[in-house]
Design a protein around this motif. Structure first.
Motif, mmCIF file in Angstrom:
data_model
loop_
_atom_site.group_PDB
_atom_site.id
_atom_site.type_symbol
_atom_site.label_atom_id
_atom_site.label_comp_id
_atom_site.label_asym_id
_atom_site.label_seq_id
_atom_site.Cartn_x
_atom_site.Cartn_y
_atom_site.Cartn_z
ATOM 1 N N HIS A 156 26.882 -74.483 43.567
ATOM 2 C CA HIS A 156 27.580 -75.760 43.445
ATOM 3 C C HIS A 156 26.708 -76.940 43.832
ATOM 4 C CE1 HIS A 156 31.546 -74.409 42.215
ATOM 5 N NE2 HIS A 156 31.183 -73.286 42.822
ATOM 6 N N MET A 159 24.368 -77.412 40.973
ATOM 7 C CA MET A 159 25.034 -78.035 39.819
ATOM 8 C C MET A 159 25.100 -79.548 40.031
ATOM 9 S SD MET A 159 28.146 -75.574 38.519
ATOM 10 C CE MET A 159 28.581 -74.543 39.906
ATOM 11 N N HIS A 163 23.452 -82.498 37.730
ATOM 12 C CA HIS A 163 24.195 -83.675 37.267
ATOM 13 C C HIS A 163 23.454 -84.964 37.613
ATOM 14 C CE1 HIS A 163 28.177 -86.159 37.286
ATOM 15 N NE2 HIS A 163 27.453 -86.376 36.218
ATOM 16 N N TYR A 179 34.036 -79.176 36.147
ATOM 17 C CA TYR A 179 33.601 -77.866 36.649
ATOM 18 C C TYR A 179 34.680 -76.843 36.329
ATOM 19 C CZ TYR A 179 30.051 -80.459 39.199
ATOM 20 O OH TYR A 179 28.986 -81.272 39.520
ATOM 21 N N PHE A 244 30.266 -78.089 33.569
ATOM 22 C CA PHE A 244 29.596 -76.922 34.148
ATOM 23 C C PHE A 244 30.539 -75.734 34.086
ATOM 24 C CE2 PHE A 244 27.260 -80.376 36.119
ATOM 25 C CZ PHE A 244 25.960 -79.909 36.063
ATOM 26 N N TYR A 246 30.852 -71.813 35.563
ATOM 27 C CA TYR A 246 30.237 -70.962 36.590
ATOM 28 C C TYR A 246 31.062 -69.692 36.794
ATOM 29 C CZ TYR A 246 33.798 -73.038 39.636
ATOM 30 O OH TYR A 246 34.983 -73.440 40.171
ATOM 31 N N PHE A 269 25.510 -70.243 36.457
ATOM 32 C CA PHE A 269 26.200 -71.377 35.840
ATOM 33 C C PHE A 269 25.420 -71.909 34.647
ATOM 34 C CE2 PHE A 269 23.393 -73.471 38.958
ATOM 35 C CZ PHE A 269 22.872 -74.531 38.213
ATOM 36 N N GLU A 270 26.122 -72.628 33.798
ATOM 37 C CA GLU A 270 25.468 -73.315 32.686
ATOM 38 C C GLU A 270 26.035 -74.719 32.580
ATOM 39 O OE1 GLU A 270 23.777 -70.039 29.617
ATOM 40 O OE2 GLU A 270 25.811 -70.712 29.201
ATOM 41 N N ALA A 271 25.204 -75.630 32.072
ATOM 42 C CA ALA A 271 25.639 -77.019 31.883
ATOM 43 C C ALA A 271 25.731 -77.309 30.392
ATOM 44 C CB ALA A 271 24.639 -77.969 32.537
#
Lengths: 358, 189
Positions: A156, A159, A163, A179, A244, A246, A269-271
């Motif tokens: 987190h 992430m 950002h 998220y 995001f 996750y 995770f992926e964005a």
């Protein structure tokens, strides 16, 4: 082109260029007679000169971003005796005249982890990576990756840092990010529980949306999720700001640690921004024995699916055995970021010479 | 038999699916960073013209369709079939109504058409982009009205009906865009 992406293209473009460099910039820098972005002759670049300038500008911002955070820029080999074993990554093999093979890296992950194990602290890298067979509007077999590792970060926290970086590179990405767990994203956009489904469920949600199901070759369990993700879930992510995803299924952990629970989830995770995948991150797996098991499982998969076998990275395993500090890491595809920043529709518009002209 | 892997897919490639020949209109490579790759493809049925969206698992192969475009000269219509000749070797072939589509409406004789052949058989016929045709019947012309944009139906020498501007007269020669079936210009004799 959808209305949304059209809106985006127009908006980003005008936002970025009107504010930063003035409307005349493009005309002046890319006059009608310029070979840039004309695409007529094979020797000519497919990108506009303005895109090349934008790339240089983003690189400067990225360097400043990490410098201000005290993250060390490093450089690791692109050619390695070992390769990524990942089921869905194909490495370019380079035969050495002195015997044996080298492989072009698909990401700098393994040697960067060796630096972490050696005590390098927070590190980042900008490099070209290579993935055979990946070519299209959003893929080029050779592309630019920004990869970084942060000691003591959980996914987190990382992430949030992704950002922060993207907000500096993409003006529209500065608004609040969304998220979602992988499960929430699938339930919301596909009506499917990715932790409790069968092939029939996937076929049903695809058919309900009028999507075609490939008839050739049956997909494996995760393959069905990938199909649903690409058709129904990912295109809807990040429409208003960065999104995001996750807590992935443990079967898609790759190099992330798995958190026990019901269900167990991979701390990965992926964005996404405007439906386009930009980054992939892990709470990094520290357990050497588990890493070895995953390499072996990938090897089994490759053998049973007729994929080329590749040597797993023994140096990475030795580094994990010696001890990798607790860390999270992420890789960001710079060309796609640049494409979005330029309001372009394909990577060819921001890569001077894509593989078709390399 | 020749086949194409998804990695060779590109616009213009001809493949066979479910027994019909298709032209690839668009090919998009879709792949989650760590997942299974797919090719999302838009294809046009070369027999029916229908466009379909299809997903292929990357690495799959499709049979290649032996489809080619060749120039043929139109000879005559026997009431059922349209007959053509290859001007290079004088070989003749006949196209049925399905293959002709709308092309037959614009042919008088001797026009050079592009015929798409599948395994040597005509799949579709393209008339020359512009057909020059004499008006055999239409209501009398309104002199001077070259701006109102109003039209009237006119029958041309091949029997087809074309919407023409009001100033056009019977016996005059016009140019028709065969792709749209629309009046394009008046031709001075």
């Amino acid at each position: 082109m959808s209305d949304e992406s059209n809106w985006f293209a127009v908006n980003i473009h005008s936002l970025l260029w009107k504010r930063r460099v003035g409307e005349d910039f493009l005309k002046v820098q890319n006059p009608p007679q310029s070979p840039f972005a004309k695409g007529g002759d094979h020797w000519q670049p497919t990108a506009a000169l303005a895109s090349l300038r934008l790339r240089a500008e983003l690189l400067k911002k990225i360097r400043t971003f990490f410098e201000l955070r005290g993250v060390l820029e490093v450089d690791t080999p692109a050619l390695s005796r070992a390769a990524a074993t990942d089921q869905h990554l194909a490495s370019f093999r380079v035969a050495s005249a002195r015997g044996g093979n080298f492989y072009l890296h698909t990401s700098p992950e393994f040697p960067m982890k060796r630096l972490l194990a050696a005590g390098a602290g927070d590190i980042w890298q900008l490099c070209k990576v290579f993935r055979e067979g990946e070519a299209g509007r959003l893929h080029n077999p050779e592309f630019t990756l920004i990869e970084w590792y942060r000691l003591g970060f959980d996914p987190h926290r990382l992430m949030h840092e992704v950002h922060e970086l993207l907000a500096e590179l993409l003006p529209d990405a500065s608004s609040a990010a969304e998220y979602l767990t992988y499960r929430e994203a699938f339930q919301r956009h596909a009506g499917l529980d990715p932790f409790n489904y069968g092939k029939q469920d996937c076929m049903r949600v695809l058919q309900d949306s009028g999507r075609h199901i490939p008839s050739e070759g049956d997909l494996d369990h995760d393959g069905w999720l990938d199909l649903v993700a690409g058709e129904l879930v990912y295109p809807k992510l990040g429409r208003r700001g960065l999104a995001f995803i996750y807590d992935y299924p443990a079967s898609q952990a790759a190099l992330a640690r798995v958190r026990a629970g019901d269900p167990a989830v991979a701390e990965r995770f992926e964005a996404f921004f405007h439906g386009i995948e930009l980054a992939n991150g892990f709470h990094e797996l520290l357990d050497a024995a588990e890493q070895r098991r995953r390499f072996l499982a990938d090897g089994d998969y490759r053998r049973s699916h007729g994929l080329p076998e590749v040597p797993p990275d023994e140096n990475l395993l030795a580094a994990l055995e010696s001890g990798l500090p607790d860390c999270a890491g992420v890789a960001l595809g710079l060309d796609r970021v640049l494409m979005l920043a330029a309001g372009a529709q394909s990577l060819d518009e921001v890569i001077a010479f894509p593989s078709s002209r390399a | 038999m020749a086949s194409y892997s998804t990695s060779e897919f590109r616009a213009g490639l001809k493949i066979i699916m479910d027994g019909d020949p298709y032209n690839i209109v668009e090919n998009e490579f879709v792949k989650p960073g760590k997942g299974q790759a797919f090719n999302r493809v838009k294809i046009r049925n070369l027999r029916t013209g229908k466009i379909l969206d299809r997903n292929f698992k990357s690495g799959d192969t499709m049979e290649a369709a032996d489809v080619s475009d060749m120039e043929f000269q139109y000879l005559y219509n026997d009431g059922e079939m349209w007959h053509f000749m290859n001007p290079e070797n004088y070989e003749q072939l006949a196209a049925d109504k399905a293959a002709m589509g709308d092309a037959g409406k614009w042919l008088k004789g001797e026009e050079v058409c592009i015929i798409t052949l599948w395994n040597g058989r005509p799949l579709s016929v393209q008339a020359p982009v512009f057909a020059t045709l004499k008006i055999t019947h239409c209501e009398p012309g309104v002199r001077g009205d070259t701006v109102s944009g109003a039209t009237k139906p006119a029958t041309v020498e091949t029997g087809a009906t074309v919407q023409v501007p009001l100033f056009v007269n019977e016996g005059e020669i016009i140019k028709v865009d065969t792709r749209t079936g629309k009046y394009s210009a008046r031709v001075k004799e």
